[in-house]
Design an enzyme around this catalytic site. Structure first.
Site, short mmCIF file in Angstrom:
data_model
loop_
_atom_site.label_atom_id
_atom_site.label_comp_id
_atom_site.label_asym_id
_atom_site.label_seq_id
_atom_site.Cartn_x
_atom_site.Cartn_y
_atom_site.Cartn_z
N GLY A 189 -20.73 -18.34 13.87
CA GLY A 189 -21.81 -17.69 14.94
C GLY A 189 -22.52 -19.01 15.62
N GLY A 190 -22.29 -20.29 15.11
CA GLY A 190 -22.85 -21.58 15.67
C GLY A 190 -23.84 -21.98 14.99
N GLU A 241 -0.70 -5.19 6.95
CA GLU A 241 -2.06 -5.74 7.00
C GLU A 241 -1.71 -7.31 7.42
OE1 GLU A 241 -5.62 -5.05 5.87
OE2 GLU A 241 -5.68 -7.17 6.74
N GLN A 254 -2.87 2.46 4.14
CA GLN A 254 -4.32 2.26 4.31
C GLN A 254 -5.07 2.59 5.65
OE1 GLN A 254 -7.62 -1.32 3.42
NE2 GLN A 254 -5.49 -1.68 2.43
N GLN A 305 -29.87 -22.62 9.66
CA GLN A 305 -30.27 -22.23 11.05
C GLN A 305 -31.39 -22.68 11.53
OE1 GLN A 305 -28.57 -18.90 11.53
NE2 GLN A 305 -29.85 -17.70 12.93
N ASP A 352 -5.98 -3.35 8.20
CA ASP A 352 -5.64 -1.93 7.71
C ASP A 352 -7.01 -1.07 8.02
OD1 ASP A 352 -3.30 -2.18 7.27
OD2 ASP A 352 -3.37 -2.48 5.23
N1 COA Z 1 8.37 14.94 6.07
C1 COA Z 1 9.66 14.29 6.65
N2 COA Z 1 9.56 13.17 7.11
C2 COA Z 1 8.62 12.45 6.87
C3 COA Z 1 7.33 12.63 6.35
C4 COA Z 1 7.15 14.27 5.75
N3 COA Z 1 6.01 14.60 5.48
N4 COA Z 1 6.27 11.75 6.55
C5 COA Z 1 7.10 11.00 6.98
N5 COA Z 1 8.12 10.93 7.33
C6 COA Z 1 9.33 10.29 7.87
C7 COA Z 1 9.14 9.97 9.37
O1 COA Z 1 9.24 10.82 10.16
C8 COA Z 1 10.14 8.40 9.18
O2 COA Z 1 11.36 8.88 9.77
P1 COA Z 1 12.39 8.44 10.64
O3 COA Z 1 12.38 6.86 10.46
O4 COA Z 1 13.84 8.80 10.32
O5 COA Z 1 11.80 8.68 12.09
C9 COA Z 1 10.07 8.13 7.80
O6 COA Z 1 9.51 9.14 7.20
C10 COA Z 1 9.65 6.54 7.64
O7 COA Z 1 8.11 6.49 8.30
P2 COA Z 1 7.40 5.31 8.46
O8 COA Z 1 6.08 5.55 8.95
O9 COA Z 1 8.53 4.36 9.62
O10 COA Z 1 7.45 4.61 7.03
P3 COA Z 1 8.19 3.04 6.61
O11 COA Z 1 7.61 3.25 5.08
O12 COA Z 1 9.22 2.70 7.07
O13 COA Z 1 7.20 2.02 7.20
C11 COA Z 1 4.74 1.26 7.99
C12 COA Z 1 5.68 1.82 6.90
C13 COA Z 1 3.32 1.24 7.45
C14 COA Z 1 5.16 -0.18 8.13
C15 COA Z 1 4.89 1.92 9.35
O14 COA Z 1 4.60 3.35 9.03
C16 COA Z 1 3.98 1.48 10.32
O15 COA Z 1 4.48 0.39 10.92
N6 COA Z 1 2.94 2.01 10.63
C17 COA Z 1 2.31 1.78 11.84
C18 COA Z 1 1.18 0.56 11.59
C19 COA Z 1 0.57 0.88 10.35
O16 COA Z 1 -0.45 2.02 10.16
N7 COA Z 1 0.69 0.13 9.33
C20 COA Z 1 0.16 0.17 7.88
C21 COA Z 1 -1.34 -0.09 7.76
S1 COA Z 1 -1.94 0.00 6.31
#
Ligand code: COA
Length: 416
Positions: free
Chosen positions: A248-249, A140, A17, A273, A169
């Site tokens: 806000g108070g 989130e 997200q 208010q 998010d």
């Molecule tokens: N082709 C090949 N590999 C891909 C790819 C593609 N098109 N897109 C993603 N990947 C790979 C990544 O390189 C990663 O590989 P690695 O771990 O071997 O280096 C793997 O997919 C997993 O990516 P990751 O982002 O770590 O996914 P996850 O599902 O484990 O974690 C989150 C998901 C959201 C928790 C994590 O991405 C995160 O903390 N993001 C930052 C904060 C954030 O945005 N949170 C979500 C808010 S909505």
């Protein structure tokens, strides 16, 4: 009508997200947003919380409108080559992978700069670089807990509570969009790209600044006069949860209206208010409170605040939330009905302003989404359907100069 961000090309290497909310906003405003997704599966939200078998889920389509989609396995040599070409031709790359994932893929900041020194690399992470939790993956509610929202929301005798609003998010995505636009403006001046980083913890905290204000007031004077705990309750040394008190108070509360026994949203939010005190007294039939020293000032009212809200609630007892607001608006009193999602979805004003829009999707037909909350006098924001997985793969590869034979071989090798 031309769009403000036309001509800006964005590699949308985002998922879930926070990142998609940012790039969707920029796509609405005219940027060419190319969503890069893993072949076969794509963004995990395509299949999360599905309501129609085999069709892209609402979660995905409500965060990825106005974009194009290319599938690319960026861990294969051919996939890397395509991404490199895209980087050379683009203005911005947005990513929200887990910490270090982009580097592990071989796309370090140094490498990106070699490919395109004008590139703006925009990243979302859970915690900021150098933070002692920088290695954590974050979703989130984790961010709401880390950013101070959860400890200050909910009821004082209950646990920390997260908000239904996507403070971690989508809010972080909005912060990132501001950062990207600022970096583009800077690049107009000096021609250089830069990294833009936003953490979810910081973005939540940015919305909780009044609570940091309150912590410092509490440290100094030991109480917070606008919280329900004052003057009868106890304060510890941390900002307490204040239920539905106004941050806000201005003392405010959610008050029951006619029908609350069966309708979970038969309530209004009522704010006392300072300037509205006299009209409130007139509206609720308590004109004698206007000149009563026990009620005349905010300070004098605070010890009676529960009794005041109880009196207003008694007045509301025979009025629906809509009837109540229609009376109170005539007295210029800040208030609103508590609206359910069902009511919001059907709200004619929100439809008319384009805040709630009906969009056509190739697999699903019509669905509702939230359109741009930002309105421009000189630009229409049209929301179009989200792309199917890899819908634009061949089109984008052709634009990058690949011929049909090469494209076919990349498909065969699973690189796209
Ligand atoms: N082709 C090949 N590999 C891909 C790819 C593609 N098109 N897109 C993603 N990947 C790979 C990544 O390189 C990663 O590989 P690695 O771990 O071997 O280096 C793997 O997919 C997993 O990516 P990751 O982002 O770590 O996914 P996850 O599902 O484990 O974690 C989150 C998901 C959201 C928790 C994590 O991405 C995160 O903390 N993001 C930052 C904060 C954030 O945005 N949170 C979500 C808010 S909505």
């Amino acid at each position: 009508m031309s769009k403000a961000l036309e001509g800006i090309k964005i590699i949308d290497f985002t998922h879930v997200q926070a990142g998609p909310a940012c790039t969707q906003l920029l796509a609405w405003f005219g940027a060419d947003v190319i969503k890069v997704e893993r072949p076969g599966s794509g963004d995990v939200t395509r299949s999360q919380l599905r309501d129609i078998p085999d069709a892209d889920a609402l979660y995905f389509i409500m965060l990825n409108s106005n974009k194009r989609s290319i599938t690319l396995n960026t861990k294969t040599p051919e996939g890397k080559e395509v991404l490199e070409k895209l980087i050379r031709e683009s203005d911005v790359m947005v990513e929200n992978f887990g910490p270090g994932a982009l580097d592990r893929m071989g796309f370090t900041w140094e490498h990106i700069m070699e490919l395109n020194p004008k590139m703006i690399l925009a990243s979302v992470k859970g915690f900021s670089e150098g933070h002692h939790y920088e290695d954590l993956k974050v979703y989130e509610n984790v961010a709401q807990c880390a950013g101070g929202a959860a400890s200050t929301s909910g009821w004082w005798d209950g646990p920390p509570t997260v908000s239904g609003a996507a403070l971690g998010d989508s809010n972080t995505g909005m912060h990132l969009a501001i950062g990207i636009l600022t970096a583009l403006r800077a690049r107009d001046k000096d021609g250089k790209g830069q990294k833009v980083a936003v953490s979810m913890q910081d973005s939540v905290l940015n919305l909780c600044r009044v609570k940091l204000r309150d912590q410092q007031r509490l440290d100094r004077i030991g109480y917070l006069e606008e919280y329900p705990q004052y003057p009868h309750g106890e304060f510890s040394d941390v900002v307490p949860r204040g239920g539905n008190a106004g941050g806000g108070g201005q003392p405010g509360w959610v008050l029951k209206c006619k029908g609350w026994e069966t309708d979970p949203n038969a309530y209004i939010y009522f704010t006392i208010q300072g300037h509205a005190w006299a009209p409130i007294c007139d509206a609720i039939g308590k004109p004698e409170w206007k000149n009563d020293p026990d009620y005349m000032t905010a300070e004098a009212r605070q010890p009676h605040i529960k009794e005041i809200f109880a009196t207003i609630e008694a007045w509301l007892g025979d009025k629906t939330k809509y009837e109540a607001v229609n009376i109170l608006r005539k007295f210029d009193i800040p208030c609103s009905p508590v609206l359910s999602m069902k009511e919001i979805a059907a709200d004619a004003s929100l439809r008319e302003s384009g805040t709630i829009v009906e969009v056509e999707h190739k697999q699903r037909g019509k669905y509702l989404t939230v359109g741009s909350p930002i309105k421009f006098s000189d630009m229409d924001v049209e929301v179009t359907g989200s792309p199917l997985l890899g819908e634009h793969t061949d089109e984008i590869l052709t634009e990058l100069g690949y011929d049909n034979e090469k494209i076919a071989s990349m498909h065969k090798a699973g690189a796209v």
